[in-house]
Scaffold this active site. Structure first.
Site, mmCIF file in Angstrom:
data_model
loop_
_atom_site.group_PDB
_atom_site.id
_atom_site.type_symbol
_atom_site.label_atom_id
_atom_site.label_comp_id
_atom_site.label_asym_id
_atom_site.label_seq_id
_atom_site.Cartn_x
_atom_site.Cartn_y
_atom_site.Cartn_z
ATOM 1 N N GLY A 46 0.827 -1.189 0.000
ATOM 2 C CA GLY A 46 0.000 0.000 0.000
ATOM 3 C C GLY A 46 0.867 1.246 0.000
ATOM 4 O O GLY A 46 2.032 1.199 0.400
ATOM 5 N N GLN A 51 2.931 9.998 1.198
ATOM 6 C CA GLN A 51 4.232 9.310 1.192
ATOM 7 C C GLN A 51 5.074 9.681 -0.024
ATOM 8 O O GLN A 51 6.281 9.428 -0.040
ATOM 9 C CB GLN A 51 4.042 7.788 1.239
ATOM 10 C CG GLN A 51 3.459 7.308 2.570
ATOM 11 C CD GLN A 51 3.344 5.798 2.584
ATOM 12 O OE1 GLN A 51 2.368 5.242 2.120
ATOM 13 N NE2 GLN A 51 4.369 5.130 3.109
ATOM 14 N N CYS A 89 6.013 -0.186 7.045
ATOM 15 C CA CYS A 89 5.607 0.957 6.232
ATOM 16 C C CYS A 89 6.789 1.382 5.376
ATOM 17 O O CYS A 89 7.920 1.419 5.852
ATOM 18 C CB CYS A 89 5.198 2.103 7.161
ATOM 19 S SG CYS A 89 4.729 3.610 6.299
ATOM 20 N N LEU A 90 6.525 1.711 4.120
ATOM 21 C CA LEU A 90 7.609 2.129 3.224
ATOM 22 C C LEU A 90 8.266 3.428 3.701
ATOM 23 O O LEU A 90 9.400 3.716 3.322
ATOM 24 C CB LEU A 90 7.081 2.293 1.793
ATOM 25 C CG LEU A 90 6.591 0.999 1.129
ATOM 26 C CD1 LEU A 90 5.987 1.298 -0.241
ATOM 27 C CD2 LEU A 90 7.713 -0.022 1.002
ATOM 28 N N HIS A 131 -4.186 1.146 7.832
ATOM 29 C CA HIS A 131 -2.840 1.733 7.826
ATOM 30 C C HIS A 131 -2.755 2.888 6.830
ATOM 31 O O HIS A 131 -2.272 3.971 7.161
ATOM 32 C CB HIS A 131 -1.830 0.625 7.474
ATOM 33 C CG HIS A 131 -0.412 1.091 7.337
ATOM 34 N ND1 HIS A 131 0.602 0.654 8.162
ATOM 35 C CD2 HIS A 131 0.178 1.949 6.462
ATOM 36 C CE1 HIS A 131 1.739 1.236 7.801
ATOM 37 N NE2 HIS A 131 1.509 2.024 6.762
ATOM 38 N N GLU A 132 -3.250 2.656 5.610
ATOM 39 C CA GLU A 132 -3.132 3.691 4.569
ATOM 40 C C GLU A 132 -4.022 4.893 4.876
ATOM 41 O O GLU A 132 -3.622 6.034 4.638
ATOM 42 C CB GLU A 132 -3.459 3.116 3.190
ATOM 43 C CG GLU A 132 -2.518 2.010 2.711
ATOM 44 C CD GLU A 132 -1.046 2.342 2.835
ATOM 45 O OE1 GLU A 132 -0.652 3.522 2.713
ATOM 46 O OE2 GLU A 132 -0.256 1.409 3.090
HETATM 47 NI NI NI Z 1 2.639 3.260 5.568
#
Ligand code: NI
Length: 159
Positions: A46, A51, A89-90, A131-132
């Site tokens: 995601g 981000q 998370c990225l 999360h997103e």
């Molecule tokens: Ni994230």
């Protein structure tokens, strides 16, 4: 294909509240395409627009690798149950921690053609939606971690 730079924890853009999308412009479509490319390139499940530095209420999610959801102006309608598990998370590279989320989520969103749709999700997809969507209100999973934030590499050694 355009890969955008993923912002990391400490970057103020990740703490801001995103604005609703009013119309889909060519730039919005380009952003969505780039978000999908960026998510797949980074092996993520995601990605939220903040981000990549854009404060719009857009997320992309794909927990299977072949079935992407584009969620514009998403809202959670209903949740139930609980699941606890590792999350990552990225924007927090190399880290993981235990987060409890609902096991079932019903949400409404617009797709890339601004058509409204509902989605019912369980398990990993439900976790990914929660999360997103948190990203759109300036929240990172690290705020919800139970116990210590761990190095993902250490975890792999233990298992
Ligand atoms: Ni994230």
């Amino acid at each position: 294909m355009a890969i955008r730079n993923i912002r990391e924890m400490g970057d103020d853009v990740l703490k801001k509240t995103c604005k609703e999308v009013r119309e889909i412009t060519p730039r919005t479509r380009e952003l969505i395409d780039d978000m999908l490319d960026t998510m797949y390139e980074a092996n993520g499940v995601g990605l939220a627009a903040p981000q990549v530095g854009i404060l719009k209420r857009i997320v992309v999610i794909d927990v299977t690798g072949e079935d992407p959801y584009v969620m514009i102006n998403p809202k959670i309608l209903e949740v139930s149950g609980e699941q606890s598990g590792h999350e990552a998370c990225l924007s927090v590279p190399g880290k993981t921690g235990i987060v409890t989320r609902p096991n079932y989520v019903k949400a409404v969103a617009y797709n890339e053609n601004m058509e409204s749709y509902e989605i019912e999700a369980t398990e990993l997809l439900a976790r990914a939606i929660c999360h997103e969507l948190d990203h759109l209100d300036g929240h990172l999973f690290v705020e919800k971690v139970e116990g210590e934030l761990m190095n993902a590499a250490d975890l792999e050694e233990d298992e």
